[in-house]
Design a protein around this motif. Structure first.
Motif, PDB file in Angstrom:
ATOM      1  N   GLN A 199       1.989   9.694 -10.922  1.00  0.00           N
ATOM      2  CA  GLN A 199       1.340   9.067  -9.767  1.00  0.00           C
ATOM      3  C   GLN A 199       1.228  10.035  -8.600  1.00  0.00           C
ATOM      4  O   GLN A 199       0.219  10.068  -7.891  1.00  0.00           O
ATOM      5  CB  GLN A 199       2.108   7.812  -9.353  1.00  0.00           C
ATOM      6  N   ASP A 200       2.252  10.844  -8.396  1.00  0.00           N
ATOM      7  CA  ASP A 200       2.216  11.794  -7.281  1.00  0.00           C
ATOM      8  C   ASP A 200       1.093  12.821  -7.464  1.00  0.00           C
ATOM      9  O   ASP A 200       0.413  13.217  -6.511  1.00  0.00           O
ATOM     10  CB  ASP A 200       3.565  12.509  -7.152  1.00  0.00           C
TER      11      ASP A 200
ATOM     12  N   LYS B 235      -2.680   0.841   4.557  1.00  0.00           N
ATOM     13  CA  LYS B 235      -1.632   0.505   3.594  1.00  0.00           C
ATOM     14  C   LYS B 235      -1.478   1.651   2.597  1.00  0.00           C
ATOM     15  O   LYS B 235      -1.897   1.574   1.449  1.00  0.00           O
ATOM     16  CB  LYS B 235      -1.970  -0.787   2.864  1.00  0.00           C
ATOM     17  N   PRO B 236      -0.869   2.781   3.037  1.00  0.00           N
ATOM     18  CA  PRO B 236      -0.712   3.915   2.133  1.00  0.00           C
ATOM     19  C   PRO B 236       0.396   3.651   1.114  1.00  0.00           C
ATOM     20  O   PRO B 236       1.218   2.759   1.262  1.00  0.00           O
ATOM     21  CB  PRO B 236      -0.341   5.065   3.079  1.00  0.00           C
ATOM     22  N   LEU B 237       0.432   4.466   0.052  1.00  0.00           N
ATOM     23  CA  LEU B 237       1.441   4.343  -0.991  1.00  0.00           C
ATOM     24  C   LEU B 237       2.790   4.851  -0.486  1.00  0.00           C
ATOM     25  O   LEU B 237       2.866   5.763   0.352  1.00  0.00           O
ATOM     26  CB  LEU B 237       1.018   5.148  -2.232  1.00  0.00           C
ATOM     27  N   GLU B 238       3.814   4.237  -1.025  1.00  0.00           N
ATOM     28  CA  GLU B 238       5.169   4.634  -0.646  1.00  0.00           C
ATOM     29  C   GLU B 238       5.617   5.788  -1.534  1.00  0.00           C
ATOM     30  O   GLU B 238       6.521   5.667  -2.363  1.00  0.00           O
ATOM     31  CB  GLU B 238       6.116   3.430  -0.774  1.00  0.00           C
ATOM     32  N   ILE B 239       4.986   6.917  -1.341  1.00  0.00           N
ATOM     33  CA  ILE B 239       5.399   8.113  -2.073  1.00  0.00           C
ATOM     34  C   ILE B 239       5.700   9.201  -1.059  1.00  0.00           C
ATOM     35  O   ILE B 239       5.329   9.105   0.126  1.00  0.00           O
ATOM     36  CB  ILE B 239       4.304   8.582  -3.056  1.00  0.00           C
ATOM     37  N   SER B 240       6.333  10.242  -1.519  1.00  0.00           N
ATOM     38  CA  SER B 240       6.835  11.260  -0.595  1.00  0.00           C
ATOM     39  C   SER B 240       5.708  11.939   0.188  1.00  0.00           C
ATOM     40  O   SER B 240       5.840  12.206   1.383  1.00  0.00           O
ATOM     41  CB  SER B 240       7.635  12.315  -1.379  1.00  0.00           C
ATOM     42  N   LEU B 241       4.562  12.171  -0.462  1.00  0.00           N
ATOM     43  CA  LEU B 241       3.478  12.886   0.223  1.00  0.00           C
ATOM     44  C   LEU B 241       2.919  12.079   1.391  1.00  0.00           C
ATOM     45  O   LEU B 241       2.738  12.585   2.493  1.00  0.00           O
ATOM     46  CB  LEU B 241       2.373  13.214  -0.778  1.00  0.00           C
ATOM     47  N   LEU B 242       2.671  10.782   1.140  1.00  0.00           N
ATOM     48  CA  LEU B 242       2.074   9.952   2.192  1.00  0.00           C
ATOM     49  C   LEU B 242       3.122   9.379   3.132  1.00  0.00           C
ATOM     50  O   LEU B 242       2.826   9.030   4.270  1.00  0.00           O
ATOM     51  CB  LEU B 242       1.262   8.818   1.558  1.00  0.00           C
TER      52      LEU B 242
END
Length: 936
Positions: free
Chosen positions: A314-315, A237-244
């Motif tokens: 956060q990023d 369940k990774p974070l919904e951010i651009s990196l992941l």
């Protein structure tokens, strides 16, 4: 030293007939060091081989009490083997096990360890193995063996245990909060993880202080479970951010690396612990592991905290967390590569065949110290002895009279094969002070024997003598027959000797006759057995057959020196002078190896047969003489009444062994020189030659002649102090001496204290009670003898029948007499017939006595006619009494007892003139009745 065989350029192990593989460098170096040391020691000190350091003391004779699960020889296999080999390393300058600065440890989870991150070990995801606690010897009264106070045993429920259980229980709580929605979920998950990390460090710190085995056991489990669960949660369940979002594999790669590294480390540690329970350090802990743990904990904390959307940047947090996670994964892989394994894991394993060959060389050359050093190296390398190696070690220790060490090696074999069983049985049969030890060990096992096993057991049984029942020989004979080993030459030879020593000469002859092939050992076994058993005529017949077989076969086997020695002994007993001269001529013309034993038997033969002058010429012509040579000649002089010549030769002898002293003492007793016996016995002790059991058995018959029991008691006490009181010949002499002196109760006590009661011992006590008129007890002892498995001989039957005759027990005498041939296969001789005739005559059954005499296969002698004369006197038959008296007058005219019985018979019949005539005949031949008397 025997040179090993070779095949091409490679040596061959003679025991397995296979080429020996080249030794590894470490083993080759060690072997060269050993052989150089052995060669140097052999050059300086030919025997024995001494190592540079002093050898440790021998293992005490008293065995230690066995521990649970151990045998009576070896309390625990690993401990006993390690103790033997560790003591051996004390004599070796290049071996030290265990190292003095390190303490032995056990498996992975058997001892407390620390798991804290900053306290010397690692935290979650670490090696899981910190500094081990030292094993302390058990305390006695609260004080350790070294004098320091012993700490109390650790408690089960302590603070570290509670903290560890709490961390395990926090894993499902972590998973639950991770999947919850809301701003507080990320904070709760991060808090649980941080609490687990802090308690991990606190648990390790307190565990080192308190020593809690339960908390130490669960500590690595809680660490790995928490780390693995966190990594799996972040990957699923990774974070919904651009990196992941663009690269979800960014978390999967380091997670796989970290989890794979932990699994690998756990597998290595468990395998290391299973290979050696005394590993000093399964996996070394270093600073690299501590940095790995710190970065790993920081990365996971940041990634869990970044799930809170309310946090700024956060990023940036996610990026830093992923970066640290990759750094942690790299450190984990690097620590795995740089992991320090124990030396025993990286060392070249020893070559069993090379070690076995070296140990065999040490055993054959008598270099015990070098062999023990090889054994120590095997124990240090954690090599469990295989059947091949164990057999070599057993041979090494048994040849050095260290049977306890040999038995420990045998007990250390996980699954001993028949090869190993044969090795320990051979060692016991050849070197054990108890000849029956091999038979008793085999009886307690469930091994299926082969030819080597049976030949070894039979050899041990033959050396046991009366220690084992003849039934054991019959059982082994049945095994040989059922398994089809009767055609084996070694088994058959051993079976002949075993049957003969058990008194079963018929079975021994049957085995010999059924042998498809015979060698000189087969012939000598039966010939010597016949000579020992008193079958002298059969011994001569076998020798003639042996010579005939040799002449027919041409180059076949023929008699040797052992054969000549046995046959000449039989000739001397039979006084077969012509046959013995022929044997002597055969030995001289055949070119036999005429060693000292053969020459001694030749001299003894001529001396016993009365050819004293020729025997003395042979003795004087011998280039080398020992005490047995002089004893044979002295015995010949004494047997023929030449006491002075025997004493003169005794004084001239250069070497006086115990056998020569015994020959002279026996000759003096035989010729009625009891006064000289005591003087010579004192001279013997003054010359520092102590009497043995044979000396005491020779002296004991002369003790009642002195009408004192003091001498018998002194000889008996000396026998007890020197462990001679179980000698068969001495026990028989003691029983006879005490009985003749009137101390029948003491004779009974000597019999009861005898452990191994042979036929001679049983016959002695039966004769003693029979001479005292105890016929009921004599019959009871006879029945006990049969029940015990002892086989009676003709002397035994004579004693029993004599007791029955003097007590008037005709029915019992008839039953015993009839059982001789029917039950025991013994043909009655003249002595048994005389006892039976006496029993019938004393009971007034004169007609039955005459019928028995008429059925005898030989002519009556003085004993038979004397029994008939006494029977005629009982019933008052004057006519038959005069007939028997006339026969006795011809056979033994100087026996005054016959005249007295006949004169009394006439007087009872009122024939006074005939009675006076018999008395005048007594006076006419110059005889007179000896008056009875008593003296002290």
């Amino acid at each position: 030293m025997r040179v090993p065989q070779t095949r091409g350029n490679r040596p061959i192990n003679p025991s397995i007939n296979q080429p020996i593989r080249p030794m590894p460098p470490s083993v080759a170096t060690h072997a060269s060091l050993l052989l150089k040391a052995a060669a140097a020691a052999a050059h300086l000190h030919p025997k024995p081989f001494f190592s540079p350091r002093a050898a440790p003391p021998r293992i005490p004779s008293a065995p230690a009490p066995p521990a649970a699960g151990g045998s009576r020889y070896c309390p625990t296999t690993t401990t006993a083997a390690a103790a033997t080999a560790t003591s051996a390393t004390a004599a070796c300058p290049w071996f030290r096990w265990p190292p003095p600065a390190q303490a032995p440890v056990r498996g992975l989870c058997s001892l407390p360890h620390s798991g804290g991150g900053g306290g010397g070990g690692e935290g979650m995801g670490s090696e899981g193995v910190g500094r081990r606690r030292r094993v302390v010897a058990p305390a006695v009264n609260g004080v350790a063996k070294d004098g320091a106070p012993q700490p109390p045993p650790p408690k089960l429920l302590t603070l570290p245990t509670v903290l560890t259980i709490g961390r395990v229980a926090a894993v499902p709580l972590l998973i639950s909060t991770f999947y919850m929605e809301g701003p507080w979920a990320a904070t709760a998950t991060t808090g649980i993880f941080l609490a687990a990390a802090v308690t991990d460090w606190l648990d390790g710190y307190i565990a080192r202080k308190l020593g809690t085995p339960f908390g130490a056991f669960l500590d690595p489990v809680a660490d790995k479970l928490m780390v693995a669960a966190t990594l799996v949660l972040l990957c699923t369940k990774p974070l919904e951010i651009s990196l992941l979002r663009d690269g979800p594999w960014l978390l999967t790669v380091p997670a796989i690396a970290i989890i794979g590294r932990e699994i690998t480390m756990s597998a290595v540690r468990e395998w290391a612990a299973s290979q050696n329970t005394k590993v000093l350090e399964a996996v070394a802990v270093n600073n690299l592991g501590k940095w790995k743990t710190a970065t790993q904990m920081t990365a996971l904390t940041i990634l869990l905290a970044s799930r809170d959307p309310s946090l700024p940047a956060q990023d940036a947090l996610v990026t830093s967390g992923v970066t640290l996670l990759y750094v942690s994964a790299g450190l984990a892989i690097w620590s795995l590569v740089r992991m320090k394994l124990p030396a025993w894991l990286t060392a070249v394993p020893p070559d069993p065949r090379a070690y076995g060959h070296l140990i065999q060389l040490c055993a054959e050359s008598g270099h015990l110290a070098a062999g023990r050093q090889l054994h120590a190296r095997l124990v240090a390398a954690s090599v469990t002895p295989s059947n091949f190696l164990a057999s070599k070690l057993i041979s090494l220790y048994s040849r050095a009279d260290r049977l306890r060490d040999a038995r420990r090696v045998f007990d250390s074999i996980p699954q001993p094969s028949l090869f190993a069983w044969n090795a320990i049985l051979i060692a016991l049969s050849l070197h054990s002070p108890d000849p029956s030890a091999a038979v008793r060990l085999f009886a307690s096992s469930a091994v299926s024997p082969d030819e080597i096993t049976l030949s070894t057991l039979l050899r041990s049984l033959a050396a046991s003598g009366p220690a084992l029942s003849p039934l054991v020989t019959g059982e082994l004979h049945a095994v040989v027959f059922l398994r089809g080993f009767g055609s084996d030459l070694f088994v058959s030879n051993a079976l002949i000797t075993a049957c003969a020593n058990a008194g079963d000469m018929r079975s021994a002859r049957a085995v010999f006759d059924e042998m498809p092939r015979r060698d000189v050992v087969s012939w000598n076994s039966l010939i010597s057995a016949c000579a020992r058993a008193g079958w002298y005529r059969e011994c001569l017949d076998l020798f003639q057959e042996f010579v005939r077989v040799r002449s027919c076969d041409g180059d076949g086997v023929g008699p040797n020196g052992v054969t000549v020695t046995s046959v000449l002994h039989a000739c001397a007993q039979l006084k077969a002078v012509d046959f013995g001269i022929g044997v002597h001529r055969f030995a001289a013309e055949s070119g036999l190896d005429m060693d000292m034993a053969v020459w001694n038997s030749i001299v003894g033969f001529y001396a016993k047969c009365g050819r004293l002058q020729y025997a003395r010429q042979l003795l004087d012509g011998m280039t080398r003489k020992d005490s047995i040579s002089y004893s044979a000649m002295i015995t010949g002089y004494m047997n023929n009444g030449h006491v002075e010549e025997g004493m003169q030769l005794f004084r001239q002898a250069s070497a006086r062994g115990i056998s020569m002293w015994n020959s002279v003492i026996a000759g003096l007793v035989q010729n009625g020189r009891q006064s000289d016996v005591l003087r010579l016995l004192q001279e013997m002790i003054a010359s520092k030659v102590l009497p043995n059991s044979s000396t005491l058995s020779i002296v004991m018959p002369s003790v009642p002649s002195f009408s004192t029991l003091l001498g018998a008691k002194q000889a008996h006490g000396y026998a007890i102090r020197n462990d001679y009181d179980q000698s068969i010949s001495l026990v028989s002499a003691l029983i006879d001496a005490y009985a003749k002196a009137g101390f029948l109760d003491t004779a009974r006590k000597v019999f009861k204290l005898t452990e191994h009661r042979s036929t001679i011992v049983w016959t002695s006590i039966i004769s003693a009670v029979a001479a005292h008129g105890e016929a009921v007890e004599a019959l009871s002892l006879f029945n006990q003898m049969i029940t015990a498995g002892a086989k009676p001989d003709t002397v035994t039957f004579t004693a029993v029948l004599s007791a029955c005759a003097h007590s008037g027990k005709v029915a019992e005498a008839r039953k015993v007499f009839n059982s001789m041939q029917a039950v025991f296969g013994i043909s009655p001789v003249i002595e048994q017939y005389a006892c039976m005739v006496s029993a019938l005559s004393r009971a007034g059954m004169l007609k039955e006595a005459v019928k028995l005499v008429n059925k005898m296969p030989f002519e009556p002698n003085a004993k038979i006619w004397g029994a008939l004369l006494n029977g005629a006197a009982v019933v008052g038959d004057v006519e038959f009494g005069r007939y028997a008296f006339d026969r006795l007058f011809i056979i033994e005219p100087k026996n005054t007892g016959n005249y007295i019985v006949m004169a009394n018979l006439y007087s009872n019949a009122d024939k006074w003139e005939e009675a006076e005539t018999i008395r005048s005949m007594l006076w006419g031949v110059g005889l007179e009745k000896v008056p009875g008397c008593t003296w002290n």
